[in-house]
Structure formats: structure tokens, C-alpha cells
Motif scaffolding. Structure first.
Motif, mmCIF file in Angstrom:
data_model
loop_
_atom_site.group_PDB
_atom_site.id
_atom_site.type_symbol
_atom_site.label_atom_id
_atom_site.label_comp_id
_atom_site.label_asym_id
_atom_site.label_seq_id
_atom_site.Cartn_x
_atom_site.Cartn_y
_atom_site.Cartn_z
ATOM 1 N N MET A 1 -1.492 3.460 1.038
ATOM 2 C CA MET A 1 -1.184 2.602 0.524
ATOM 3 C C MET A 1 -1.524 2.647 -1.058
ATOM 4 O O MET A 1 -1.625 1.770 -1.976
ATOM 5 N N SER B 1 -1.761 4.976 -4.947
ATOM 6 C CA SER B 1 -0.900 5.436 -6.249
ATOM 7 C C SER B 1 -1.467 6.390 -7.316
ATOM 8 O O SER B 1 -3.025 6.116 -7.050
ATOM 9 N N ASP C 1 2.132 10.070 -7.605
ATOM 10 C CA ASP C 1 2.345 9.129 -6.607
ATOM 11 C C ASP C 1 3.246 10.241 -5.358
ATOM 12 O O ASP C 1 4.144 10.807 -5.956
ATOM 13 N N GLN D 1 5.708 6.459 -2.263
ATOM 14 C CA GLN D 1 4.726 5.731 -2.867
ATOM 15 C C GLN D 1 5.230 5.356 -4.220
ATOM 16 O O GLN D 1 5.912 5.983 -4.867
ATOM 17 N N TYR D 2 5.167 4.033 -4.189
ATOM 18 C CA TYR D 2 5.213 3.392 -5.690
ATOM 19 C C TYR D 2 6.387 3.771 -6.502
ATOM 20 O O TYR D 2 7.741 3.787 -6.305
ATOM 21 N N ARG E 1 3.170 -3.012 -5.739
ATOM 22 C CA ARG E 1 3.220 -1.483 -5.349
ATOM 23 C C ARG E 1 3.457 -1.529 -3.894
ATOM 24 O O ARG E 1 4.369 -0.467 -3.504
ATOM 25 N N TRP E 2 2.948 -2.404 -3.363
ATOM 26 C CA TRP E 2 3.014 -2.490 -1.684
ATOM 27 C C TRP E 2 4.740 -2.674 -1.551
ATOM 28 O O TRP E 2 5.007 -2.023 -0.665
ATOM 29 N N GLY F 1 6.646 0.377 -1.967
ATOM 30 C CA GLY F 1 6.323 1.499 -0.883
ATOM 31 C C GLY F 1 7.498 1.799 0.115
ATOM 32 O O GLY F 1 8.311 0.661 0.137
ATOM 33 N N GLN G 1 7.249 5.805 5.176
ATOM 34 C CA GLN G 1 6.042 6.441 4.925
ATOM 35 C C GLN G 1 4.940 5.837 5.218
ATOM 36 O O GLN G 1 3.993 6.545 5.905
#
Length: 300
Positions: free
Chosen positions: A49, A51, A73, A77-78, A194-195, A198, A202
Motif C-alpha cells: 500500500m 509509494s 512506484d 502502485q499509485y 493513493r489507495w 492502486g 496488485q
């Protein structure tokens, strides 16, 4: 979960999109201050979770010591996203991403740092290349243990896996966010975004890998690549005694950072940067790496 307390980006940090044979990866590329040539290059790999922003507090401290830093990242991710069509999130494929990125940097071997889940990928990348000295100057595992996570963390990951395919990420956020940490409002909003950006695939793959990873310490210990272990405390993601034993078995340098928690890069960045730079300098001096000498960095 990776933690974050500030979004302050150093003036010398440059957002980049690295186009590699494995896809396009978002990164922060931080050159040393002024016109001082870099004596080392570090590749920082975030955890579950996480970055590249997880390493923001470290960036000015490392670049201030003459180290070029690339914080990435990973795939899924992000700002990296899927990175390429038909992405795979298997451990070995994500390790191949790191190998490709290291080769893309094109400055010779890099000091690889894997935080938490990033340690699984860093170890896999090193093993897949047999510790190739043309790629890796060293490897550091930060708050990462030898195999699967602790029983407490296993319960959380299994719960996430039981609902991640049936719930929207937005609906899951209230349950996965860190409720204990007091963070500024802008950081809280960033963590949520960010969450949401995602990859569900992943997250599922990473959770499964953290549950099922096996101990690969014996094979890694046979590689002559310099190794170190940094462990912020207290931390319940991997059992502390297992982390310390792993360092012994690897013949690796070991630094315990009191008060660093699961993210010493965030909570004790000065001590963490000092431990990394000291280790990298020892690699430059070609010190033997087969002597395990524990070091305790106390909070100031």
C-alpha cells in the motif's frame, strides 16, 4: 501499511517516468545537492500500500551526502499503474521490473533498498540475478523478515483478501486506513487517493505473497553481495526476533532504530539515512560483510 507524515518534496527531486523494457514506472529522481558528483546511486522500493512518497523524509538526507536516489512506484502502485499491457503481479515478475529499472538507470550497480513488502521483491530480484555485481552494489532490507508476516498481520491480510473482490476500494478505505496515526489533513487526503489509484490485483497478489513467502535466507546468504538489515521498533509486521536472526544468518550488518516503528524512513529519517550511508560507505571501502555486528540507533 506504509506510513507517511509529510508531503514535502525536496527542491532537487525531479518526477520522472522511466520507460523500460518492462513498462513505464513513476519515480522521484533526486540528484546530490549542488554540482557534487554522486558517489553512489540508491533504488528505493516501497512496501504494501506504499509509494515513492514514503521515502520523502530520506531524500534530502541521502542526496545531501552525495547519493543519487530513485524512489519508485512499483507496478500497480499509485502513479505507475499497470505500467504495461497485460500486467502480471507475481513476485517474480515484479522482481523482473526491479532488474529492468536498475539496468535502465545506467550508472553502474545500485544500492537496492526494500521496505517491508518491498523487501520480498528486492530479495527476489537479487536471487534471480545471483547478486549480479553489475546490477547491485548492495541490498538492504528495512522492516522485513525472513518469511511470512506475523500472526497478527496474517489476520488482517486474510480479512482484506476475503472482501477485496466484492467491495469497492472507496468502501474499504475506512477499514484499512491507519486510525492511530495523527497526520495532517493533506497527508490524509493523499493516502486516500493513493489507495484509490492502486491496483486491486496488485493488492491481492501482494497480500498473498506476504502470507505465503518462504524463508530464502540460506540461498541469499551464499551470495557475496553486501547485505544489511534495518529494523525500526516497535513493529508487529514481522516478528523482531526473526528479523534479527535473519541478519545473523545472512552475515549482514544490522541496525535497530528505536522509535522507528514499521516505517523508520518516516519516523526516524535521520537515523535511517545515517545507517544507510554508513553501510554504503563500507561497501565503497570493501569491508568484509560476513561479520554480523548489531547496532542500536536510539531516538534523539
Amino acid at each position: 501499511m506504509s506510513q507517511l507524515l509529510t508531503l514535502e518534496v525536496p527542491d532537487n527531486a525531479r518526477p520522472v517516468r522511466m520507460r523500460t523494457e518492462r513498462g513505464v514506472f513513476a519515480a522521484l529522481d533526486v540528484a546530490p545537492h549542488g554540482h557534487v558528483p554522486a558517489w553512489a546511486t540508491a533504488l528505493l522500493v516501497p512496501g504494501f500500500m506504499g509509494s515513492k512518497e514514503d521515502f520523502l523524509p530520506l531524500l534530502p538526507l541521502l542526496s545531501g551526502k552525495g547519493v543519487r536516489v530513485l524512489a519508485i512506484d512499483g507496478r500497480g502502485q499509485y502513479e505507475t499503474g499497470s505500467a504495461s499491457p497485460e500486467p502480471s503481479y507475481s513476485r517474480d515478475d515484479l522482481a523482473r521490473d526491479l532488474i529492468s529499472i536498475a539496468g535502465h538507470i545506467g550508472v553502474g550497480p545500485v544500492h537496492l533498498v526494500g521496505h517491508s513488502y518491498g523487501g520480498i521483491l528486492a530479495r527476489a530480484a537479487v536471487l534471480a540475478t545471483e547478486g549480479d555485481p553489475a546490477l547491485w552494489a548492495s541490498v538492504t532490507f528495512m522492516n522485513f523478515g525472513p518469511a511470512g508476516v506475523s500472526s497478527w498481520q496474517r489476520e488482517r491480510l486474510r480479512l482484506l483478501l476475503s472482501v477485496i473482490d466484492s467491495m469497492e476500494l472507496a468502501d474499504l478505505w475506512p477499514f484499512v486506513k491507519n486510525k492511530e496515526a495523527s497526520v495532517p489533513r493533506d497527508v490524509e487526503l493523499f493516502l486516500e487517493q493513493r489507495w484509490l489509484r492502486g491496483s486491486r490485483e496488485q493488492l491481492s497478489a501482494a497480500a498473498e505473497q506476504m502470507l505465503n513467502e518462504v524463508d530464502r535466507t540460506p540461498r541469499l546468504s551464499r551470495l557475496p553481495l553486501p547485505k544489511s538489515v534495518v529494523s525500526g521498533t516497535p513493529d508487529v509486521t514481522w516478528a523482531p526476533e526473526g528479523v534479527e536472526q535473519m541478519a545473523r544468518d545472512l552475515g549482514a550488518g544490522f541496525v535497530r532504530i528505536e522509535g522507528g516503528g514499521h516505517s523508520p524512513n518516516v519516523h526516524r529519517p535521520a537515523e535511517t539515512a545515517s545507517a544507510l550511508v554508513e553501510f554504503w560507505l563500507s561497501c565503497q571501502r570493501q569491508r568484509p560483510s560476513d561479520q554480523w555486528e548489531p547496532t542500536i540507533a536510539t531516538k534523539s
